[in-house]
Design a protein around this motif. Structure first.
Motif, PDB file in Angstrom:
ATOM      1  N   PHE A  85       2.821  -6.924 -13.503  1.00 53.83           N
ATOM      2  CA  PHE A  85       1.389  -6.608 -13.516  1.00 53.83           C
ATOM      3  C   PHE A  85       0.821  -6.788 -12.113  1.00 53.83           C
ATOM      4  CE2 PHE A  85       2.421  -8.141 -17.805  1.00 53.83           C
ATOM      5  CZ  PHE A  85       2.159  -6.982 -18.501  1.00 53.83           C
ATOM      6  N   ILE A  86       0.703  -5.686 -11.379  1.00 53.33           N
ATOM      7  CA  ILE A  86       0.192  -5.722 -10.011  1.00 53.33           C
ATOM      8  C   ILE A  86      -1.198  -5.108 -10.019  1.00 53.33           C
ATOM      9  CG2 ILE A  86       0.592  -5.089  -7.608  1.00 53.33           C
ATOM     10  CD1 ILE A  86       3.508  -4.540  -8.394  1.00 53.33           C
ATOM     11  N   ASN A  87      -2.204  -5.963 -10.037  1.00 55.96           N
ATOM     12  CA  ASN A  87      -3.587  -5.482 -10.036  1.00 55.96           C
ATOM     13  C   ASN A  87      -3.808  -4.371 -11.064  1.00 55.96           C
ATOM     14  OD1 ASN A  87      -4.184  -7.300  -7.960  1.00 55.96           O
ATOM     15  ND2 ASN A  87      -3.485  -5.841  -6.428  1.00 55.96           N
ATOM     16  N   ASP A  88      -3.456  -4.643 -12.296  1.00 55.51           N
ATOM     17  CA  ASP A  88      -3.627  -3.728 -13.428  1.00 55.51           C
ATOM     18  C   ASP A  88      -2.744  -2.485 -13.374  1.00 55.51           C
ATOM     19  OD1 ASP A  88      -5.557  -5.429 -14.532  1.00 55.51           O
ATOM     20  OD2 ASP A  88      -7.137  -4.493 -13.345  1.00 55.51           O
ATOM     21  N   ARG A  89      -1.782  -2.473 -12.481  1.00 55.24           N
ATOM     22  CA  ARG A  89      -0.825  -1.365 -12.438  1.00 55.24           C
ATOM     23  C   ARG A  89       0.549  -1.899 -12.830  1.00 55.24           C
ATOM     24  NH1 ARG A  89      -1.960   1.525  -6.797  1.00 55.24           N
ATOM     25  NH2 ARG A  89      -3.257  -0.257  -6.347  1.00 55.24           N
ATOM     26  N   PRO A  90       1.309  -1.116 -13.577  1.00 61.34           N
ATOM     27  CA  PRO A  90       2.631  -1.592 -13.987  1.00 61.34           C
ATOM     28  C   PRO A  90       3.628  -1.630 -12.825  1.00 61.34           C
ATOM     29  CG  PRO A  90       2.164   0.563 -14.957  1.00 61.34           C
ATOM     30  CD  PRO A  90       0.956   0.153 -14.170  1.00 61.34           C
ATOM     31  N   GLY A  91       4.244  -2.785 -12.635  1.00 62.83           N
ATOM     32  CA  GLY A  91       5.231  -2.950 -11.573  1.00 62.83           C
ATOM     33  C   GLY A  91       6.477  -2.112 -11.800  1.00 62.83           C
ATOM     34  N   HIS A  92       6.774  -1.793 -13.073  1.00 67.73           N
ATOM     35  CA  HIS A  92       7.984  -1.007 -13.320  1.00 67.73           C
ATOM     36  C   HIS A  92       7.881   0.400 -12.717  1.00 67.73           C
ATOM     37  CE1 HIS A  92       5.632   0.037 -16.977  1.00 67.73           C
ATOM     38  NE2 HIS A  92       6.218   1.215 -16.847  1.00 67.73           N
ATOM     39  N   ARG A  93       6.677   0.902 -12.536  1.00 64.24           N
ATOM     40  CA  ARG A  93       6.524   2.200 -11.847  1.00 64.24           C
ATOM     41  C   ARG A  93       6.952   2.073 -10.391  1.00 64.24           C
ATOM     42  NH1 ARG A  93       0.741   4.199 -14.087  1.00 64.24           N
ATOM     43  NH2 ARG A  93       1.405   4.626 -16.215  1.00 64.24           N
ATOM     44  N   LEU A  94       6.565   0.968  -9.776  1.00 59.16           N
ATOM     45  CA  LEU A  94       6.969   0.713  -8.391  1.00 59.16           C
ATOM     46  C   LEU A  94       8.488   0.515  -8.326  1.00 59.16           C
ATOM     47  CD1 LEU A  94       6.221   0.266  -5.437  1.00 59.16           C
ATOM     48  CD2 LEU A  94       5.687  -2.106  -6.002  1.00 59.16           C
ATOM     49  N   CYS A  95       9.043  -0.158  -9.316  1.00 59.74           N
ATOM     50  CA  CYS A  95      10.494  -0.354  -9.380  1.00 59.74           C
ATOM     51  C   CYS A  95      11.205   0.998  -9.408  1.00 59.74           C
ATOM     52  CB  CYS A  95      10.861  -1.184 -10.612  1.00 59.74           C
ATOM     53  SG  CYS A  95      12.637  -1.467 -10.813  1.00 59.74           S
ATOM     54  N   LYS A  96      10.713   1.930 -10.211  1.00 58.71           N
ATOM     55  CA  LYS A  96      11.313   3.268 -10.281  1.00 58.71           C
ATOM     56  C   LYS A  96      11.271   3.956  -8.920  1.00 58.71           C
ATOM     57  CE  LYS A  96      10.549   4.319 -15.153  1.00 58.71           C
ATOM     58  NZ  LYS A  96       9.863   5.165 -16.119  1.00 58.71           N
ATOM     59  N   LYS A  97      10.139   3.815  -8.219  1.00 58.24           N
ATOM     60  CA  LYS A  97      10.019   4.423  -6.887  1.00 58.24           C
ATOM     61  C   LYS A  97      11.005   3.790  -5.909  1.00 58.24           C
ATOM     62  CE  LYS A  97       5.151   5.729  -7.205  1.00 58.24           C
ATOM     63  NZ  LYS A  97       3.804   5.468  -6.701  1.00 58.24           N
TER      64      LYS A  97
ATOM     65  N   GLN B 233       0.843  -1.200   0.000  1.00 60.70           N
ATOM     66  CA  GLN B 233       0.000   0.000   0.000  1.00 60.70           C
ATOM     67  C   GLN B 233       0.876   1.247   0.000  1.00 60.70           C
ATOM     68  OE1 GLN B 233      -3.275  -0.393  -0.513  1.00 60.70           O
ATOM     69  NE2 GLN B 233      -2.678  -2.542  -0.561  1.00 60.70           N
ATOM     70  N   ASP B 234       2.048   1.101   0.599  1.00 55.43           N
ATOM     71  CA  ASP B 234       2.978   2.207   0.747  1.00 55.43           C
ATOM     72  C   ASP B 234       4.373   1.591   0.863  1.00 55.43           C
ATOM     73  OD1 ASP B 234       4.568   4.273   1.782  1.00 55.43           O
ATOM     74  OD2 ASP B 234       2.863   5.173   2.809  1.00 55.43           O
ATOM     75  N   LEU B 235       5.361   2.209   0.282  1.00 54.98           N
ATOM     76  CA  LEU B 235       6.719   1.656   0.371  1.00 54.98           C
ATOM     77  C   LEU B 235       7.240   1.639   1.804  1.00 54.98           C
ATOM     78  CD1 LEU B 235       8.436   3.010  -2.860  1.00 54.98           C
ATOM     79  CD2 LEU B 235       7.720   0.683  -2.348  1.00 54.98           C
ATOM     80  N   ASP B 236       6.683   2.493   2.652  1.00 48.88           N
ATOM     81  CA  ASP B 236       7.098   2.505   4.056  1.00 48.88           C
ATOM     82  C   ASP B 236       6.834   1.163   4.735  1.00 48.88           C
ATOM     83  OD1 ASP B 236       8.027   5.085   3.903  1.00 48.88           O
ATOM     84  OD2 ASP B 236       6.176   5.980   4.667  1.00 48.88           O
ATOM     85  N   GLU B 237       5.890   0.384   4.226  1.00 49.11           N
ATOM     86  CA  GLU B 237       5.595  -0.897   4.856  1.00 49.11           C
ATOM     87  C   GLU B 237       6.628  -1.974   4.521  1.00 49.11           C
ATOM     88  OE1 GLU B 237       2.362  -3.652   2.897  1.00 49.11           O
ATOM     89  OE2 GLU B 237       1.749  -1.582   2.565  1.00 49.11           O
ATOM     90  N   ILE B 238       7.414  -1.788   3.450  1.00 45.85           N
ATOM     91  CA  ILE B 238       8.423  -2.798   3.117  1.00 45.85           C
ATOM     92  C   ILE B 238       9.808  -2.436   3.648  1.00 45.85           C
ATOM     93  CG2 ILE B 238       7.157  -3.619   1.119  1.00 45.85           C
ATOM     94  CD1 ILE B 238       9.135  -2.145  -0.669  1.00 45.85           C
ATOM     95  N   ILE B 239      10.038  -1.175   3.981  1.00 46.07           N
ATOM     96  CA  ILE B 239      11.347  -0.730   4.462  1.00 46.07           C
ATOM     97  C   ILE B 239      11.789  -1.481   5.729  1.00 46.07           C
ATOM     98  CG2 ILE B 239      12.611   1.240   5.426  1.00 46.07           C
ATOM     99  CD1 ILE B 239      11.129   2.987   3.327  1.00 46.07           C
ATOM    100  N   PRO B 240      10.923  -1.686   6.733  1.00 43.87           N
ATOM    101  CA  PRO B 240      11.370  -2.381   7.952  1.00 43.87           C
ATOM    102  C   PRO B 240      11.853  -3.821   7.702  1.00 43.87           C
ATOM    103  CG  PRO B 240       9.296  -1.271   8.356  1.00 43.87           C
ATOM    104  CD  PRO B 240       9.560  -1.188   6.880  1.00 43.87           C
ATOM    105  N   PHE B 241      11.372  -4.470   6.639  1.00 43.93           N
ATOM    106  CA  PHE B 241      11.805  -5.834   6.321  1.00 43.93           C
ATOM    107  C   PHE B 241      13.268  -5.855   5.872  1.00 43.93           C
ATOM    108  CE2 PHE B 241      11.948  -9.430   3.169  1.00 43.93           C
ATOM    109  CZ  PHE B 241      11.838 -10.464   4.096  1.00 43.93           C
ATOM    110  N   LYS B 242      13.761  -4.752   5.344  1.00 44.25           N
ATOM    111  CA  LYS B 242      15.142  -4.617   4.860  1.00 44.25           C
ATOM    112  C   LYS B 242      15.504  -5.743   3.893  1.00 44.25           C
ATOM    113  CE  LYS B 242      16.632  -2.253   9.002  1.00 44.25           C
ATOM    114  NZ  LYS B 242      17.368  -2.329  10.245  1.00 44.25           N
ATOM    115  N   PRO B 243      14.794  -5.828   2.756  1.00 38.46           N
ATOM    116  CA  PRO B 243      15.063  -6.922   1.823  1.00 38.46           C
ATOM    117  C   PRO B 243      16.452  -6.823   1.193  1.00 38.46           C
ATOM    118  CG  PRO B 243      13.597  -5.319   0.808  1.00 38.46           C
ATOM    119  CD  PRO B 243      13.769  -4.903   2.246  1.00 38.46           C
ATOM    120  N   ASP B 244      17.040  -7.990   0.942  1.00 42.75           N
ATOM    121  CA  ASP B 244      18.306  -8.055   0.218  1.00 42.75           C
ATOM    122  C   ASP B 244      18.056  -8.110  -1.285  1.00 42.75           C
ATOM    123  OD1 ASP B 244      20.356  -8.275   2.403  1.00 42.75           O
ATOM    124  OD2 ASP B 244      19.062  -9.958   2.940  1.00 42.75           O
TER     125      ASP B 244
END
Length: 131
Positions: free
Chosen positions: A61-73, A43-54
């Motif tokens: 295709f994320i629910n009809d939204r392009p994932g590459h936009r999220l990648c850019k963010k 819902q917000d990138l702030d929710e994934i930051i605490p996980f600290k992914p490697d």
């Protein structure tokens, strides 16, 4: 090639809206010794930051939204910008999509499990990719 058993478990974030694919990838990577967090869509990138992914596996295709936009963010956020991102997609032009959003690599669906695991291991360990 399996993750080093004596090392700290690397964390993989899986963003995939198809629950079956999410579960399969989650199972495969857990079997390889990774810690995973799989979500359909942040819902917000702030929710994934605490996980600290490697590494982040990101569906194009994320629910009809392009994932590459999220990648850019992701690539613009200080604590995440150096986190490798692999785009997953059935799109024919996935290589161009991945390059456009500065993803580190891409995986075409349906994917070959050993190839996916190899790419994940190489990127989390900062090894060169074998093409």
């Amino acid at each position: 090639m399996k993750q080093n058993p004596g090392s700290v478990r690397k964390k993989i974030l899986i963003i995939e809206n198809d629950q079956d694919i999410r579960n399969i990838i989650d199972f495969i990577l857990e079997e390889q010794g990774f810690t995973t967090l799989s979500i359909p869509e942040p819902q917000d990138l702030d929710e994934i930051i605490p996980f600290k992914p490697d590494l982040i596996l990101l569906d194009e295709f994320i629910n009809d939204r392009p994932g590459h936009r999220l990648c850019k963010k992701i690539k613009q956020i200080g604590v995440l910008k150096n986190t490798p991102v692999i785009i997953l997609s059935t799109a024919n032009d996935i290589e161009l999509i991945a390059a456009e959003c500065n993803a580190n690599d891409y995986i075409s669906k349906p994917f070959n499990v050993p190839d996916m695991v190899d790419k994940v291991i190489r990127l989390v360990n900062h090894l060169p990719l074998a093409y």
